[in-house]
Design a protein around this motif. Sequence first.
Motif, PDB file in Angstrom:
ATOM      1  N   ALA A  51       0.773  -1.235  -0.019  1.00  0.00           N
ATOM      2  CA  ALA A  51       0.182   0.003   0.065  1.00  0.00           C
ATOM      3  C   ALA A  51       0.797   1.309   0.002  1.00  0.00           C
ATOM      4  N   THR A  52       2.005   1.368   0.816  1.00  0.00           N
ATOM      5  CA  THR A  52       2.822   2.405   0.726  1.00  0.00           C
ATOM      6  C   THR A  52       3.572   2.687  -0.561  1.00  0.00           C
ATOM      7  N   THR A  53       4.196   1.369  -0.922  1.00  0.00           N
ATOM      8  CA  THR A  53       5.085   1.600  -2.291  1.00  0.00           C
ATOM      9  C   THR A  53       4.006   1.932  -3.299  1.00  0.00           C
ATOM     10  N   TYR A  54       2.639   1.741  -3.522  1.00  0.00           N
ATOM     11  CA  TYR A  54       1.845   2.010  -4.663  1.00  0.00           C
ATOM     12  C   TYR A  54       0.839   3.208  -4.176  1.00  0.00           C
ATOM     13  N   ASP A  55       1.077   3.721  -3.042  1.00  0.00           N
ATOM     14  CA  ASP A  55       0.007   4.762  -2.540  1.00  0.00           C
ATOM     15  C   ASP A  55      -1.288   4.389  -2.790  1.00  0.00           C
ATOM     16  N   ALA A  56      -1.623   3.157  -2.254  1.00  0.00           N
ATOM     17  CA  ALA A  56      -2.924   2.481  -2.776  1.00  0.00           C
ATOM     18  C   ALA A  56      -3.824   2.582  -1.235  1.00  0.00           C
ATOM     19  N   ALA A  57      -4.966   2.488  -1.311  1.00  0.00           N
ATOM     20  CA  ALA A  57      -5.931   2.373  -0.109  1.00  0.00           C
ATOM     21  C   ALA A  57      -5.795   0.934   0.380  1.00  0.00           C
ATOM     22  N   LEU A  58      -5.775   0.861   1.853  1.00  0.00           N
ATOM     23  CA  LEU A  58      -5.815  -0.472   2.365  1.00  0.00           C
ATOM     24  C   LEU A  58      -7.062  -0.614   3.122  1.00  0.00           C
ATOM     25  N   HIS A  59      -7.577  -1.660   2.506  1.00  0.00           N
ATOM     26  CA  HIS A  59      -8.894  -2.290   3.304  1.00  0.00           C
ATOM     27  C   HIS A  59      -8.483  -3.363   4.101  1.00  0.00           C
ATOM     28  N   THR A  60      -9.221  -3.485   5.276  1.00  0.00           N
ATOM     29  CA  THR A  60      -8.918  -4.599   6.223  1.00  0.00           C
ATOM     30  C   THR A  60     -10.535  -5.047   6.685  1.00  0.00           C
ATOM     31  N   LEU A  61     -10.661  -6.140   6.653  1.00  0.00           N
ATOM     32  CA  LEU A  61     -11.731  -6.940   6.835  1.00  0.00           C
ATOM     33  C   LEU A  61     -11.650  -8.020   7.892  1.00  0.00           C
ATOM     34  N   TYR A  62     -12.863  -8.221   8.820  1.00  0.00           N
ATOM     35  CA  TYR A  62     -12.885  -9.321   9.842  1.00  0.00           C
ATOM     36  C   TYR A  62     -14.129  -9.862   9.624  1.00  0.00           C
ATOM     37  N   VAL A  63     -14.182 -11.101   9.561  1.00  0.00           N
ATOM     38  CA  VAL A  63     -15.630 -11.748   9.292  1.00  0.00           C
ATOM     39  C   VAL A  63     -16.028 -12.674  10.490  1.00  0.00           C
ATOM     40  N   VAL A  64     -17.175 -12.362  10.990  1.00  0.00           N
ATOM     41  CA  VAL A  64     -17.718 -12.942  11.870  1.00  0.00           C
ATOM     42  C   VAL A  64     -18.339 -14.317  11.077  1.00  0.00           C
TER      43      VAL A  64
END
Length: 162
Positions: free
Chosen positions: A40-53
């Motif tokens: 994400a830092t290398t490509y200036d990308a958005a970072l999404h994080t997901l937790y699934v119940v």
Amino acid sequence: MARRSLCPGAKQADMYSAILIPTDGSEGTDGAIDHAIDIATTYDAALHTLYVVDTDIGVDASIAGAFDALEDAGRDAIDEVVSRAEAAGVDRIEGAIGRGKPHRAILEYADGNDVDLVVMGTHGRTGLNRYLIGSVTERVVRLSDTPVLTVRMRSDGDEGPP
């Protein structure tokens, strides 16, 4: 270390614009989180994080607070990823909690949020253990239209970056 694009002529900013790191809050995801943040830092990308119940784990939904407790654990796991990403300088971070079968929720999230890359940890199980326990990562790899980078869990003897 110099960074090069994997595709000749491609601009780094064009490679990835949205990266998904599913997390279950376990140590098995640590290396994957490091990789996702680095990309994400290398490509200036958005970072999404997901937790699934996981609603198929056999928890009796009538037990007051069972799913609430799982969602609390999910918020803690997401907060950990967010704080690590912020410390690394990632400025676009999204966190979400899903419900359902984990592999399906991950695939649906990736499709619904135009994710370019999914980064997932794996425990490296083999043989009968893998067959009996199953693998969310393996299912995502097999079914995803989005590229999936798997990062094997560090063993106790491993030192340094993943």
